[in-house]
Design an enzyme around this catalytic site. Structure first.
Site, PDB file in Angstrom:
ATOM      1  CD  GLU A  39      -0.172  12.055 -13.069  1.00  0.00           C
ATOM      2  OE1 GLU A  39      -0.002  12.516 -11.923  1.00  0.00           O
ATOM      3  OE2 GLU A  39      -0.483  10.898 -13.434  1.00  0.00           O
ATOM      4  CG  ASN A  46      -5.755  11.313  -9.208  1.00  0.00           C
ATOM      5  OD1 ASN A  46      -6.121  10.351  -9.908  1.00  0.00           O
ATOM      6  ND2 ASN A  46      -4.767  10.908  -8.395  1.00  0.00           N
ATOM      7  CD  GLU A  47      -4.303   7.349  -7.306  1.00  0.00           C
ATOM      8  OE1 GLU A  47      -3.540   7.672  -6.845  1.00  0.00           O
ATOM      9  OE2 GLU A  47      -4.468   6.311  -8.057  1.00  0.00           O
ATOM     10  CE1 TYR A  75      -1.698   1.992 -13.457  1.00  0.00           C
ATOM     11  CE2 TYR A  75      -2.535   2.862 -11.123  1.00  0.00           C
ATOM     12  CZ  TYR A  75      -2.272   2.823 -12.555  1.00  0.00           C
ATOM     13  OH  TYR A  75      -2.360   4.368 -12.994  1.00  0.00           O
ATOM     14  CD  GLU A 107      -4.566   6.661 -12.069  1.00  0.00           C
ATOM     15  OE1 GLU A 107      -3.542   5.747 -11.976  1.00  0.00           O
ATOM     16  OE2 GLU A 107      -4.841   7.655 -11.695  1.00  0.00           O
TER      17      GLU A 107
END
Length: 503
Positions: A28, A173-174, A245, A293
């Site tokens: 990114e 994204n998200e 994460y 991710e």
């Protein structure tokens, strides 16, 4: 004292063939991932286009088959036109996702050039934050259409006669996250994803599309988001994304190493939701998953750069410990166990920003502890995942119960006649005697037993000491009469490679 575990591996009990894209990654426009990471004109190793050759070498060794680009939160405010054409005419922009100044020295075409050098494909993302279907279809036309239209001819004018032919595209994204530029409700996103996907496919029917799932399993809208988005966009998308994460900021190693159980439940839950929508729609199509991710991220939730509008300031440059490498190994094993549904994965990210590869601006490169389990899985985890039967002692942690000390999976490459066992001994004090029954294979021969271990769970690799935690061969294993007898050291990552003959 030594604990004992057992595995039974039968070559006839297959889970799924591993899609190589499971070992993808992510770059990114964040921190020094692009500028100072893959791209640093003037660096002693830089090529004529400004790409660091030392970074390319470390990345090629990982055999990364696909890299997600250009974001991430960055993409939700990105105008792709700013990053193409003559560099002297490109605009510097205030980048609101990370409060930096984006020079646009690297854009779509430069990244396509870099991907070819790295031996990887591009997973391209479109902006569904501040933009929508019109700009997305234009970008597909620019990247994939041969010639004879405005945007394809514009690409040719920019020096790229052959189209890039990007196959895989992320629809934003998200978009469920309030931190996201242009965040949307599930209904808003499902509608725009459907309409955007429709026109993108009209431009290039060969592409495949990834819809945004929940930003994490902890989102208050989790499950409802997935069900609503798929209900609205099912016919247009091929994959649903997951982001996960983890960290050990609480200092509880036993609980941290058990966090792969959370990932297991996350994957299983999203697959179930997708199957519910498939049943509801009476569709023949099964949605696959893109874990695009995932990583250990200690600095997650910290603020953006303290001083706004810098150019590529260091951000989220986490120093990974030996125990982080063990956790990454457990996540990779979990992904392989779900190879029937997880077809793509993106370790986030690839260089400098929460990454296995680190560089010094103008200087050297070194590999973090987490580089090695990813290297082993990507290089040796190709083939068919087998359904192993495992008997291991268990423990209870703060957030998890019945955690097996042995986390393991086996992958069989029939063409090469290679069986690989990936195994983590989660026990922090005791070694493990592992007995593996491989008698379903005709003849077997031990090739090597790779071990990653350390006497210090907090040990890290640094620029000054890059080999503090590195793998070694010569682990304690042997094969006799179709049984592997191995000793896994306490808190260790193990790769046992076995040659087999057909029969």
């Amino acid at each position: 004292m030594t604990i004992r575990s057992h595995m039974l591996i039968d070559k006839h009990f297959a889970v799924s063939v591993v899609d190589p894209r499971m070992y993808g990654s992510f770059i990114e426009h964040l921190g020094r991932a692009v500028y100072g990471g893959i791209y640093e004109p003037g660096h002693p190793t830089a090529d004529e286009n400004g790409f660091r050759r030392d970074a390319l070498e470390a990345i090629r060794a990982l055999q990364v088959p696909i890299v997600r680009y250009p974001g991430g939160n960055f993409v939700s405010g990105y105008n792709w036109e700013d990053g193409v054409g003559p560099k002297s005419e490109r605009k510097r922009k205030l980048e609101l996702a990370w409060w930096t100044t984006e020079t646009n020295a690297v854009g779509t075409n430069e990244f396509a050039d870099w991907a070819k050098l790295a031996g990887t494909e591009v997973m391209m993302a479109v902006n569904l934050g501040t933009r929508g279907p019109d700009d997305a279809r234009n970008l597909v036309e620019y990247c994939n259409h041969p010639s004879g239209s405005y945007y394809s001819d514009l690409r040719i004018a920019h020096g790229y006669r052959e189209p890039h032919r990007f196959k895989t595209w992320c629809l934003g994204n998200e978009m469920d996250g309030p931190w996201q530029i242009g965040a949307k409700t599930a209904v808003e996103y499902g509608r725009i994803a459907n309409e955007t996907g429709k026109v993108m496919r009209w431009v290039d029917p060969s592409i495949e599309l990834v819809a945004c799932g929940s930003s994490s399993r902890g989102m208050p809208t989790f499950a409802e988001w997935e069900a609503t988005v798929l209900d609205l966009a099912y016919d247009q998308v091929d994959y649903l994304s997951l982001h996960a994460y983890y960290n050990n900021n609480a200092g509880d190693t036993a609980n941290f190493l058990a966090s792969s159980l959370d990932l297991d439940q996350f994957i299983g839950g999203v697959a179930s939701i997708a199957d519910y929508v498939q049943a509801k729609k009476r569709s023949k199509k099964k949605i696959m998953l893109s874990l695009d991710e995932w990583n250990v991220w200690h600095s997650i939730g910290t603020s953006r750069a303290s001083e706004r509008w810098q150019i590529a300031p260091p951000e989220f440059e986490d120093a990974y410990t030996f125990e982080d490498a063990l956790a990454v190994g457990c996540y990779l094993i979990t992904m392989l166990k779900h190879a029937d549904r997880v077809k793509m994965g993106c370790l986030a990210q690839l260089i400098n920003t929460i990454a296995p590869i680190m560089t010094e601006t103008g200087g050297s490169l070194w590999l973090q502890t987490t580089y090695y389990p990813f290297l082993h899985a990507s290089n040796y985890g190709r083939g068919t995942v087998l359904q192993s039967v495992v008997d291991s002692p268990k423990y209870d942690a703060k957030d998890f119960t019945d955690v097996p000390y042995l986390e393991s999976v086996s992958v069989f490459d029939e063409e090469q006649g290679l069986l690989t066992i990936f195994a983590v001994n989660r026990h922090l004090e005791e070694s493990m005697a592992l007995d593996v029954d491989v008698r379903s294979f005709c003849e077997t021969r031990l090739l090597e037993h790779i071990v990653l271990e350390s006497d210090d769970l907090r040990a890290t690799n640094t620029n000054n000491n890059p080999n503090r935690v590195v793998p070694r061969t010569g682990g304690e294993s042997k094969i006799d009469a179709g049984r592997v007898q191995a000793v896994l050291g306490r808190a260790s990552w193990n790769v046992i490679r076995i040659a087999t003959t057909k029969g």
